[in-house]
Design an enzyme around this catalytic site. Sequence first.
Site, mmCIF file in Angstrom:
data_model
loop_
_atom_site.group_PDB
_atom_site.id
_atom_site.type_symbol
_atom_site.label_atom_id
_atom_site.label_comp_id
_atom_site.label_asym_id
_atom_site.label_seq_id
_atom_site.Cartn_x
_atom_site.Cartn_y
_atom_site.Cartn_z
ATOM 1 N N ILE A 169 -25.575 -17.534 33.196
ATOM 2 C CA ILE A 169 -25.122 -17.730 34.566
ATOM 3 C C ILE A 169 -24.715 -19.193 34.700
ATOM 4 O O ILE A 169 -25.179 -20.044 33.954
ATOM 5 C CB ILE A 169 -26.179 -17.335 35.609
ATOM 6 C CG1 ILE A 169 -27.514 -18.050 35.389
ATOM 7 C CG2 ILE A 169 -26.378 -15.835 35.652
ATOM 8 C CD1 ILE A 169 -28.571 -17.702 36.424
ATOM 9 N N ASP A 170 -23.837 -19.460 35.647
ATOM 10 C CA ASP A 170 -23.283 -20.798 35.788
ATOM 11 C C ASP A 170 -24.358 -21.835 36.095
ATOM 12 O O ASP A 170 -25.415 -21.509 36.646
ATOM 13 C CB ASP A 170 -22.232 -20.823 36.903
ATOM 14 C CG ASP A 170 -21.042 -19.930 36.622
ATOM 15 O OD1 ASP A 170 -20.757 -19.708 35.439
ATOM 16 O OD2 ASP A 170 -20.422 -19.457 37.585
ATOM 17 N N LYS A 171 -24.063 -23.082 35.784
ATOM 18 C CA LYS A 171 -24.991 -24.195 36.004
ATOM 19 C C LYS A 171 -25.560 -24.198 37.417
ATOM 20 O O LYS A 171 -26.763 -24.329 37.614
ATOM 21 C CB LYS A 171 -24.266 -25.518 35.737
ATOM 22 C CG LYS A 171 -25.071 -26.757 36.111
ATOM 23 C CD LYS A 171 -24.240 -28.017 35.969
ATOM 24 C CE LYS A 171 -25.002 -29.244 36.454
ATOM 25 N NZ LYS A 171 -24.173 -30.478 36.380
#
Length: 350
Positions: A169-171
Amino acid sequence: MTSAQTSNSEFPETDFNLLDDSEDADNHNSSITATRLSLQFQLDDSFIGQRIDQVAAAVWNEFSREKLKQWMKDGHLLVNGNIVKPKYKCEGIESLTLDVELESQTTAQPENIPLDIIFEDGDIIVINKPVGMVVHPGAGNPNGTLVNALLYHYPKSSELARAGLVHRIDKDTSGLLVVAKNLEAQFSLSKQLADKSVYRIYDLIVYGNIIAGGTIDEPIKRHPVDRIKMTVLPGGRDAVTHYNVKERFQHFTRVQAQLETGRTHQIRVHFNYIGFPLVGDPVYVSRVRVPAGASQKLNDKLRSFKRQALHASKLGLIHPRTGEEMLFEAPWAEDFTELVEVLRSENAAY
């Protein structure tokens, strides 16, 4: 933070379509420790005429094709008990055997970074990732990542590709990730993801008023000009997002989305495409949008919310060893909760 045996009642039960508990679901028979690997795979006629290095890369896709070719040359990967060249053409009746001592698969260093672990046993770790944590080291992020933390928490993860990661999942997206602790678990989870049978629910807040739920079925590919962005374009990879409206505010909507596929930035791209971009998204929203008549409290909250309002709240899977259906949940991050509370108070005032 709990785990349960049932699917989310907000969606049809058929959405939780996980792999059957079948002994020959993927033709694998294996005996694995974190260090010594011994795998067998029986081919069938679907592989007739294919090069053996291509077949091996498809069967054991956690390893690179070059790594598998080297193992063939070194006698660690045998076909019917014999060493063959990578260009060998399959007849569809062969038995593949991979017997090798695993070496470190990563150059990342372990770091003592606390992890919010929702569940852990000998096969998997389910983690609630905080906002701001990068999942995998890369350019500009050589340390401080989830992988660095995993290597410290479970050193043998160094012997797995991507330290056992099977999805990301994105930062600046918070929420649930599952990580494998051995190759058998990594193969199983990767197959479940490829079969679109992992159950993933996200909570998000968007600009605008969405009237009802629906499905976004639009292909996604890298933006042809801005290489940081993804975009909806013909010829992209299939991407499907189902969504339900959970809460309506005066100028915003809280939505719950279910991923059928897992493309880069999928939710962010899809909702931007239908005209409802995510609050705070630094990539797909060019400026903060404060509605006319907003209170100072809402104005301040919107301007200080500098990441996409997106949280991976529920994760369902089949346990790779026991075959048990498992559903995990993680509460919203603090900033997401505060944003919802401000929107609710604004609604009440309106």
